[in-house]
Design an enzyme around this catalytic site. Sequence first.
Site, PDB file in Angstrom:
ATOM      1  N   GLU A  68       6.734   1.223  -2.422  1.00 31.14           N
ATOM      2  CA  GLU A  68       5.816   1.778  -1.422  1.00 31.14           C
ATOM      3  C   GLU A  68       6.132   3.235  -1.068  1.00 31.14           C
ATOM      4  OE1 GLU A  68       5.876  -1.144   1.727  1.00 31.14           O
ATOM      5  OE2 GLU A  68       5.107  -2.711   0.412  1.00 31.14           O
ATOM      6  N   ASN A  83       6.152   0.327  -7.152  1.00 23.96           N
ATOM      7  CA  ASN A  83       5.336  -0.757  -6.602  1.00 23.96           C
ATOM      8  C   ASN A  83       4.715  -0.292  -5.288  1.00 23.96           C
ATOM      9  OD1 ASN A  83       4.642  -3.663  -6.616  1.00 23.96           O
ATOM     10  ND2 ASN A  83       6.002  -3.821  -4.835  1.00 23.96           N
ATOM     11  N   HIS A 122      -2.321  -7.365  -1.659  1.00 19.87           N
ATOM     12  CA  HIS A 122      -2.465  -8.150  -0.418  1.00 19.87           C
ATOM     13  C   HIS A 122      -3.907  -7.961   0.050  1.00 19.87           C
ATOM     14  CE1 HIS A 122       1.761  -9.084  -0.157  1.00 19.87           C
ATOM     15  NE2 HIS A 122       2.063  -7.819  -0.310  1.00 19.87           N
ATOM     16  N   GLU A 132       2.156  -9.010  -5.740  1.00 23.06           N
ATOM     17  CA  GLU A 132       2.334  -9.723  -4.461  1.00 23.06           C
ATOM     18  C   GLU A 132       1.007 -10.315  -3.986  1.00 23.06           C
ATOM     19  OE1 GLU A 132       4.344  -7.234  -1.552  1.00 23.06           O
ATOM     20  OE2 GLU A 132       5.745  -6.455  -3.043  1.00 23.06           O
ATOM     21  N   ASP A 169      -2.003 -12.094  -2.472  1.00 17.68           N
ATOM     22  CA  ASP A 169      -2.497 -13.082  -1.518  1.00 17.68           C
ATOM     23  C   ASP A 169      -3.849 -12.608  -1.017  1.00 17.68           C
ATOM     24  OD1 ASP A 169      -1.578 -11.183   0.415  1.00 17.68           O
ATOM     25  OD2 ASP A 169       0.269 -12.317   0.734  1.00 17.68           O
TER      26      ASP A 169
HETATM   27  O1  9MR Z   1       7.753 -11.280   2.529  1.00 23.32           O
HETATM   28  C1  9MR Z   1       8.577 -10.322   3.164  1.00 23.32           C
HETATM   29  C2  9MR Z   1       8.780 -10.750   4.587  1.00 23.32           C
HETATM   30  O2  9MR Z   1       9.542 -11.938   4.641  1.00 23.32           O
HETATM   31  C3  9MR Z   1       9.453  -9.665   5.374  1.00 23.32           C
HETATM   32  O3  9MR Z   1       9.461 -10.026   6.717  1.00 23.32           O
HETATM   33  C4  9MR Z   1       8.708  -8.360   5.191  1.00 23.32           C
HETATM   34  C5  9MR Z   1       9.354  -7.242   5.939  1.00 23.32           C
HETATM   35  O4  9MR Z   1       8.852  -6.015   5.563  1.00 23.32           O
HETATM   36  O5  9MR Z   1       8.637  -8.058   3.806  1.00 23.32           O
HETATM   37  C6  9MR Z   1       7.911  -8.988   3.139  1.00 23.32           C
HETATM   38  O6  9MR Z   1       7.673  -8.588   1.814  1.00 23.32           O
HETATM   39  C7  9MR Z   1       7.013  -7.349   1.633  1.00 23.32           C
HETATM   40  C8  9MR Z   1       7.457  -6.809   0.301  1.00 23.32           C
HETATM   41  O7  9MR Z   1       8.849  -6.724   0.270  1.00 23.32           O
HETATM   42  C9  9MR Z   1       6.858  -5.459   0.043  1.00 23.32           C
HETATM   43  N1  9MR Z   1       5.420  -5.494   0.159  1.00 23.32           N
HETATM   44  C10 9MR Z   1       4.894  -6.099   1.361  1.00 23.32           C
HETATM   45  C11 9MR Z   1       5.497  -7.481   1.581  1.00 23.32           C
HETATM   46  C12 9MR Z   1       4.904  -8.112   2.823  1.00 23.32           C
HETATM   47  O8  9MR Z   1       5.289  -7.448   3.962  1.00 23.32           O
END
Ligand code: 9MR
Length: 490
Positions: free
Chosen positions: A170, A211, A247, A275, A277
């Site tokens: 990101e 990513n 997402h 990722e 959803d």
């Molecule tokens: O799924 C992850 C969640 O458990 C954490 O709380 C969160 C914190 O930022 O990160 C989530 O995963 C993220 C991923 O690492 C990067 N892209 C966005 C995802 C959803 O927030």
Amino acid sequence: MSVRTRRLPQPRRAQRALFATAAATASAVTLATLLLAGQAGAANTSLKSAAEAKGVYFGTALTQSNLSNSTLTSVASSQFDMVTPGNEMKWDTTEPSNGSYNFAPGDQIVTYAQSSGMRVRGHNLVWHSQLPSWVSSLPANQVQAAMESHITTEATHYKGKVYSWDVVNEPFNDDGTLRQDVFYTAMGSGYIADALRTAHAADPNAKLYLNDYNIEGENAKSNAMYSLVQSLKSQGVPIDGVGFESHFILGQVPTTMAANMQRFAALGVNVAVTELDDRIQLPASSANLAQQASDFATVVNDCLTVSGCVGVSQWGVGDADSWIPGAFSGYGAATMYDGNYQPKPAYNAVVAALGGSTSTSSPTPTPSASASPSASPSPSATGAAGPCKVADSVSAWNTGMTENITITNTGSSTINGWSLRFTLPTGQTVTSAWNTTITPATGPVTSTNLSYNGTLAPGAAITIGFQANQTGNASAPGSFTLNGSTCSRG
Ligand code: 9MR
């Protein structure tokens, strides 16, 4: 940008051979797992076998705590062939204080993946979030050394154990400018090339990715990512892929997604949906679930259309472990599996998009002892009637309730099209239903199959359900009749 017709290039064949090896080592899959995978109207082809037949993988994200949920891990290991640790390889876990490393949680995920014949997407090495405060408070002239040692130590630890790394996660703002995080502030935009080179030196065989989210369609942010990748490639920086997080919000998969991914592939990098959803405002109606099925199929088809797309990963296994409800109030139901790890319409749509079977061909789940075929006469060729078993579970609150009903075909013939009749107790009024239509909303009702779940092989089961208002009586119906035959309970 034109989208090339898909061919199966040589590397995909090599991937298939790898998958075959991985599958052979996954013999630890238990009968229970197979039964679970095949239950509830699930397609007979698993996500991973359908994906592998197309030369791609189908992944999921798992956290350490998920590993103690056997229902979740059974679905994960039977359906998916790639794992992304949800949190366990992030900087705040792996190097919580300067020079002090903790790989135990990530190692647990790797061990699980290996024992299940799954590969691992390493996630992630450099990210502004889930970054311990000691890094963000470093003097600018110490950030590069800290970043390089973190990358070197972590990528070396997992060398040979991960398929890929999200090296920088990101990096962009939505307007296409680079995020002004501690890395950019200390090193400028060159931190990205430095991170990639450092990761490559530590693990030359891992595929190195950038990513990000909101880069799935053509927009300012994806244009910026495109320019960055183009520039990195022209400088000979080791970059192998771009991850499109995906997402999505229901009904909002960008129409430019395939063309956008294809333009990246044309730069000579792989692309992956990392990722996926698709969140729905709750409660999800059956129309919502049908739209979600279409959204998931669109994404999978987009990947299959792009010759450089190596796979699709969902973020989480099912709605019960998804991050969405915790992050977006009022939203949920974002994955292919419901809160009980039963497949949703999106699951069947994805298997179908991957060319797998959603019909009744073998292997069919083995009926349990209590569900062995009875001596009842065989149903007609049109499946007018058949022995059946119904299990239901209700959860109720003040004036509402949900009820899940699992229908099992306990006969020896396939049921083609079904109607389930039951009487709602007084005061219950259906407000929405999933995997079925229910009419009318009160009293004696008929629940009918949808297009994707009308066929029930012998031993197969499907779960349907509904939400209802209730005025104090939240009990389940007294009896159920399937295509005219009264079903046993249990
Ligand atoms: O799924 C992850 C969640 O458990 C954490 O709380 C969160 C914190 O930022 O990160 C989530 O995963 C993220 C991923 O690492 C990067 N892209 C966005 C995802 C959803 O927030």
